[in-house]
Design a protein around this motif. Structure first.
Motif, PDB file in Angstrom:
ATOM      1  N   ARG A  55      27.770 -10.351 -88.837  1.00  0.00           N
ATOM      2  CA  ARG A  55      27.276  -8.974 -88.620  1.00  0.00           C
ATOM      3  C   ARG A  55      27.106  -8.699 -87.138  1.00  0.00           C
ATOM      4  NH1 ARG A  55      24.062 -10.227 -93.084  1.00  0.00           N
ATOM      5  NH2 ARG A  55      22.309 -10.764 -91.725  1.00  0.00           N
ATOM      6  N   ASP A  56      26.540  -9.665 -86.410  1.00  0.00           N
ATOM      7  CA  ASP A  56      26.324  -9.503 -84.980  1.00  0.00           C
ATOM      8  C   ASP A  56      27.662  -9.392 -84.244  1.00  0.00           C
ATOM      9  OD1 ASP A  56      24.687  -9.478 -82.570  1.00  0.00           O
ATOM     10  OD2 ASP A  56      25.491 -11.491 -82.199  1.00  0.00           O
ATOM     11  N   LEU A  57      28.596 -10.227 -84.605  1.00  0.00           N
ATOM     12  CA  LEU A  57      29.913 -10.199 -83.974  1.00  0.00           C
ATOM     13  C   LEU A  57      30.608  -8.858 -84.232  1.00  0.00           C
ATOM     14  CD1 LEU A  57      31.816 -11.989 -82.330  1.00  0.00           C
ATOM     15  CD2 LEU A  57      32.773 -12.793 -84.482  1.00  0.00           C
ATOM     16  N   ALA A  59      29.136  -5.982 -84.907  1.00  0.00           N
ATOM     17  CA  ALA A  59      28.421  -4.942 -84.164  1.00  0.00           C
ATOM     18  C   ALA A  59      28.803  -4.967 -82.690  1.00  0.00           C
ATOM     19  CB  ALA A  59      26.916  -5.119 -84.329  1.00  0.00           C
ATOM     20  N   ARG A  60      28.922  -6.167 -82.129  1.00  0.00           N
ATOM     21  CA  ARG A  60      29.320  -6.270 -80.725  1.00  0.00           C
ATOM     22  C   ARG A  60      30.742  -5.752 -80.516  1.00  0.00           C
ATOM     23  NH1 ARG A  60      26.666 -10.927 -77.491  1.00  0.00           N
ATOM     24  NH2 ARG A  60      24.697 -11.170 -78.587  1.00  0.00           N
ATOM     25  N   ALA A  61      31.632  -6.056 -81.446  1.00  0.00           N
ATOM     26  CA  ALA A  61      33.020  -5.605 -81.336  1.00  0.00           C
ATOM     27  C   ALA A  61      33.091  -4.080 -81.449  1.00  0.00           C
ATOM     28  CB  ALA A  61      33.867  -6.255 -82.414  1.00  0.00           C
ATOM     29  N   ALA A  62      32.271  -3.509 -82.309  1.00  0.00           N
ATOM     30  CA  ALA A  62      32.267  -2.054 -82.486  1.00  0.00           C
ATOM     31  C   ALA A  62      31.704  -1.346 -81.247  1.00  0.00           C
ATOM     32  CB  ALA A  62      31.465  -1.679 -83.723  1.00  0.00           C
ATOM     33  N   ALA A  63      30.760  -1.990 -80.575  1.00  0.00           N
ATOM     34  CA  ALA A  63      30.126  -1.383 -79.406  1.00  0.00           C
ATOM     35  C   ALA A  63      30.955  -1.567 -78.129  1.00  0.00           C
ATOM     36  CB  ALA A  63      28.744  -2.002 -79.194  1.00  0.00           C
ATOM     37  N   ARG A  64      31.922  -2.429 -78.181  1.00  0.00           N
ATOM     38  CA  ARG A  64      32.750  -2.724 -77.016  1.00  0.00           C
ATOM     39  C   ARG A  64      33.775  -1.599 -76.804  1.00  0.00           C
ATOM     40  NH1 ARG A  64      36.620  -7.986 -76.533  1.00  0.00           N
ATOM     41  NH2 ARG A  64      37.411  -7.508 -74.462  1.00  0.00           N
ATOM     42  N   PRO A  65      33.861  -1.106 -75.581  1.00  0.00           N
ATOM     43  CA  PRO A  65      34.852  -0.060 -75.324  1.00  0.00           C
ATOM     44  C   PRO A  65      36.279  -0.597 -75.448  1.00  0.00           C
ATOM     45  CG  PRO A  65      33.697  -0.645 -73.288  1.00  0.00           C
ATOM     46  CD  PRO A  65      33.085  -1.439 -74.418  1.00  0.00           C
ATOM     47  N   GLU A  66      37.146   0.203 -75.978  1.00  0.00           N
ATOM     48  CA  GLU A  66      38.540  -0.228 -76.127  1.00  0.00           C
ATOM     49  C   GLU A  66      39.209  -0.254 -74.763  1.00  0.00           C
ATOM     50  OE1 GLU A  66      40.880   1.450 -79.205  1.00  0.00           O
ATOM     51  OE2 GLU A  66      39.142   1.829 -80.465  1.00  0.00           O
ATOM     52  N   THR A  67      40.085  -1.220 -74.593  1.00  0.00           N
ATOM     53  CA  THR A  67      40.785  -1.339 -73.303  1.00  0.00           C
ATOM     54  C   THR A  67      42.243  -1.023 -73.456  1.00  0.00           C
ATOM     55  OG1 THR A  67      41.082  -3.707 -73.704  1.00  0.00           O
ATOM     56  CG2 THR A  67      39.212  -3.015 -72.358  1.00  0.00           C
TER      57      THR A  67
END
Length: 67
Positions: A55-57, A59-67
């Motif tokens: 879940r944490d991983l 959430a972090r991936a979803a919050a990360r801006p796309e490059t």
């Protein structure tokens, strides 16, 4: 029911703990084991830890801006 500590280091630890808690050896061993069982029971189960990690991983991936 008799209980014999055959390991010298374990015997020394039991006696030290008994002295620190001002208990007899039987009561000290009982208390130490009771506390150890409570600590183990309070730990989350491995599947719960894995689910929380996922879940944490996610959430972090979803919050990360796309490059």
């Amino acid at each position: 029911m008799p209980f014999h500590i055959k390991n010298a280091e374990t015997d020394a630890l039991a006696r030290k703990f008994a002295g620190m808690k001002h208990l007899g050896l039987t009561d000290a061993v009982h208390l130490a084991l009771q506390e150890a069982v409570a600590r183990e029971a309070a730990k989350p189960a491995l599947p719960d830890l894995a689910a929380a990690f996922c879940r944490d991983l996610k959430a972090r991936a979803a919050a990360r801006p796309e490059t």
